[in-house]
Design a protein around this motif. Structure first.
Motif: not given
Length: 192
Positions: A59-65
């Motif tokens: 999911p987009k909200q977890k990509r940075e992690e």
């Protein structure tokens, strides 16, 4: 004959007799046909495309992690360390409830580590096929500006002119894309 067979056949007919490494995304046809023409060639899955395939399941909200985790795998000293790091990251992804991303990573990690079999100095250049994609994007950009060509030869002339420019400016004698003497030294050590 499919286009993958045609691709390698044209290279072979034009005199390319040896390929040590083919780098691509996971285009099944190219991978399957490669041994027909170049049985000694190894295949490297493009690291960038591999990461992209994994990130499509995140999911987009977890990509940075997740992105730094994936980059850490291919920043390891050797293939063994990279595999170990990948297994640790698979566990993290599963803990984050990203099982499908973890599955892609676990199933494809070995395909993305072939470059470790080549000299360290080459690793940066052979992990991905982005250089070729960048060149093709530049040619597409130039041809779109022109719009329509009177014939196929004029389009080919434009593409060749751009390739000549890149070869003389970017890959001149003073600046090499890869120093092939390192590969030759490695081959001599392996045969000795």
């Amino acid at each position: 004959m499919n286009y993958q067979t045609f691709y390698y056949e044209v290279l072979y007919e034009r005199g390319l007799r040896r390929i040590d490494l083919a780098i691509s995304d996971k285009a099944a046809g190219l991978i399957e046909v490669l041994p027909e023409f170049y049985p000694q060639a190894k295949w490297q899955r493009c690291v960038f495309h591999f990461h992209k395939n994994i990130l499509h399941k995140v999911p987009k909200q977890k990509r940075e992690e997740v992105i730094p985790m994936l980059k850490a795998i291919h920043a390891q000293e050797d293939a063994k360390s990279a595999r170990e790091k990948a297994v640790a990251i698979v566990d993290k992804l599963e803990a984050m409830k990203l099982g499908s991303a973890a599955g892609i990573l676990l199933n494809g990690i070995d395909e993305s580590l072939t470059y470790y079999q080549f000299p360290r100095e080459h690793h940066r250049s052979i992990r991905t096929n982005n250089l070729l994609e960048r060149i093709m994007k530049e040619i597409r950009r130039r041809t779109r500006v022109v719009g329509s060509f009177p014939d196929g030869k004029s389009a080919l002339m434009l593409a060749c002119a751009r390739l000549r420019y890149i070869a003389t400016k970017s890959w001149s004698d003073t600046r090499k894309y890869m120093d092939m003497t390192k590969l030759e030294e490695t081959e001599l050590q392996q045969t000795a």
